[in-house]
Motif scaffolding. Structure first.
Motif, mmCIF file in Angstrom:
data_model
loop_
_atom_site.group_PDB
_atom_site.id
_atom_site.type_symbol
_atom_site.label_atom_id
_atom_site.label_comp_id
_atom_site.label_asym_id
_atom_site.label_seq_id
_atom_site.Cartn_x
_atom_site.Cartn_y
_atom_site.Cartn_z
ATOM 1 N N GLU A 206 0.829 -1.208 0.000
ATOM 2 C CA GLU A 206 0.000 0.000 0.000
ATOM 3 C C GLU A 206 0.865 1.261 0.000
ATOM 4 O O GLU A 206 0.579 2.229 -0.713
ATOM 5 N N GLN A 207 1.939 1.242 0.802
ATOM 6 C CA GLN A 207 2.836 2.397 0.827
ATOM 7 C C GLN A 207 3.523 2.594 -0.515
ATOM 8 O O GLN A 207 3.674 3.729 -0.988
ATOM 9 N N GLN A 208 3.922 1.489 -1.150
ATOM 10 C CA GLN A 208 4.548 1.593 -2.470
ATOM 11 C C GLN A 208 3.568 2.170 -3.483
ATOM 12 O O GLN A 208 3.939 3.020 -4.296
ATOM 13 N N MET A 209 2.309 1.696 -3.434
ATOM 14 C CA MET A 209 1.296 2.225 -4.345
ATOM 15 C C MET A 209 1.062 3.707 -4.095
ATOM 16 O O MET A 209 0.938 4.499 -5.039
ATOM 17 N N PHE A 210 1.022 4.080 -2.805
ATOM 18 C CA PHE A 210 0.827 5.495 -2.469
ATOM 19 C C PHE A 210 1.982 6.333 -2.987
ATOM 20 O O PHE A 210 1.777 7.412 -3.574
ATOM 21 N N ILE A 211 3.220 5.830 -2.791
ATOM 22 C CA ILE A 211 4.391 6.580 -3.252
ATOM 23 C C ILE A 211 4.374 6.705 -4.773
ATOM 24 O O ILE A 211 4.659 7.777 -5.333
ATOM 25 N N LEU A 212 4.022 5.615 -5.462
ATOM 26 C CA LEU A 212 3.956 5.666 -6.928
ATOM 27 C C LEU A 212 2.895 6.648 -7.402
ATOM 28 O O LEU A 212 3.111 7.408 -8.354
ATOM 29 N N GLU A 213 1.738 6.635 -6.726
ATOM 30 C CA GLU A 213 0.683 7.579 -7.096
ATOM 31 C C GLU A 213 1.141 9.016 -6.876
ATOM 32 O O GLU A 213 0.892 9.891 -7.723
ATOM 33 N N GLU A 214 1.823 9.264 -5.749
ATOM 34 C CA GLU A 214 2.321 10.617 -5.485
ATOM 35 C C GLU A 214 3.370 11.034 -6.514
ATOM 36 O O GLU A 214 3.374 12.176 -6.980
ATOM 37 N N LEU A 215 4.255 10.086 -6.872
ATOM 38 C CA LEU A 215 5.266 10.394 -7.890
ATOM 39 C C LEU A 215 4.609 10.696 -9.236
ATOM 40 O O LEU A 215 5.023 11.620 -9.939
ATOM 41 N N ASN A 216 3.586 9.890 -9.568
ATOM 42 C CA ASN A 216 2.877 10.136 -10.830
ATOM 43 C C ASN A 216 2.197 11.503 -10.813
ATOM 44 O O ASN A 216 2.196 12.226 -11.812
ATOM 45 N N LYS A 217 1.618 11.854 -9.647
ATOM 46 C CA LYS A 217 0.989 13.169 -9.531
ATOM 47 C C LYS A 217 2.011 14.279 -9.704
ATOM 48 O O LYS A 217 1.766 15.271 -10.406
ATOM 49 N N LYS A 218 3.176 14.109 -9.030
ATOM 50 C CA LYS A 218 4.223 15.126 -9.138
ATOM 51 C C LYS A 218 4.731 15.239 -10.565
ATOM 52 O O LYS A 218 4.942 16.347 -11.076
#
Length: 278
Positions: A110-122
């Motif tokens: 879940e943390q990896q998915m969250f980090i990936l989503e945040e990176l994609n947003k950035k």
């Protein structure tokens, strides 16, 4: 060990009795009589005493051994039960640890998915920001509109008088950012909708009026006019105009008027964009 010896002695006696029955077909009474007879013939009284003592020893030995077996069995059973409990506890602990590991793995995913989503947003924001910056620079370039020009490229002299209005062509271009001013026609064409500032100056000599007007499309807006019988004439004016894309602005010389220009660039036409409008 004691229990094993006792059991072996009991088995030996049992085998003897069975063997006698098989060999002679004797019943229990006959066996007893035969044993007594043979004991009387073969064994003196001392032998009977020894047998009795041996039997007593065997009985005591068995009596001592059997409780030891029971105690050992009870102790062993208790040990096995304790080990089973320990194994169950260990199994429960392992199961709990597996559950914890699975929970940690789920949390990590879940943390990896969250980090990936945040990176994609950035990355998306950075991409949009880059595109916005490009568009802004392009828009700013589109907003960079300004020009200024004088009548003569070289030399000096008068223009006019004429019996009708004429459009003046300011050929000595100082600035033409955005290329919205055409020095061949003398016409400024608005490249985008906005508020624009325009200024004119007219210089002449006495005896003939010096007069010019700013036109928006075919509408006269403001003028610069001066007249006196002699000496120099000088007049200027300015205006802010709201222009749509394609609107034109020009300067026209009045009928029967004239203006003068020289290397000092005294008769000019200038304009620039103040700000765009939606």
């Amino acid at each position: 060990m004691k229990a094993l010896v006792c059991i072996l002695l009991l088995l030996e006696t049992f085998v003897f009795v069975v063997q006698q029955q098989v060999d002679g077909g004797l019943n229990e009474k006959e066996i007893s009589q035969q044993i007594s007879s043979e004991d009387g013939r073969q064994n003196p009284p001392q032998t009977d005493t020894l047998r009795a003592e041996a039997s007593t020893d065997r009985q005591q030995y068995c009596d001592l051994g059997i409780p030891d077996i029971h105690a050992a069995l009870r102790e062993l059973t208790a040990t096995v039960t304790e080990q089973k409990e320990n194994i169950r506890d260990l199994t429960a602990t392992v199961t709990e640890q597996k559950e914890n590991i699975r929970a940690l793995e789920t949390q990590l995913r879940e943390q990896q998915m969250f980090i990936l989503e945040e990176l994609n947003k950035k990355n998306y924001e950075i991409s949009n920001l880059t595109l916005s910056q490009v568009e802004l620079r392009k828009e700013n370039r589109d907003r960079e509109i300004a020009f200024s020009a004088a009548l003569w490229e070289s030399g000096d002299g008068y223009i006019g008088p004429f019996t009708t209005e004429i459009t003046l062509t300011y050929k000595n271009v100082f600035t033409n950012i955005g290329n919205a001013y055409n020095p061949i026609t003398g016409i400024f064409t608005a490249p985008l909708k906005g508020a624009y500032m325009f200024r004119i100056s007219a210089y002449g000599h006495g005896g003939t009026a010096a007069g010019v007007s700013i036109y928006k499309n075919e509408e006269r807006v403001v003028l610069a006019y001066a007249y006196q019988p002699q000496n120099t004439l000088n007049s200027s004016n300015g205006v802010v105009l709201i222009l749509k894309v394609g609107d034109v602005v020009s300067v026209r010389l009045w009928p029967n008027a004239r203006i003068y220009d020289s290397q000092y660039n005294r008769s000019t036409f200038s304009g620039y964009l103040l700000f765009p409008l939606k």
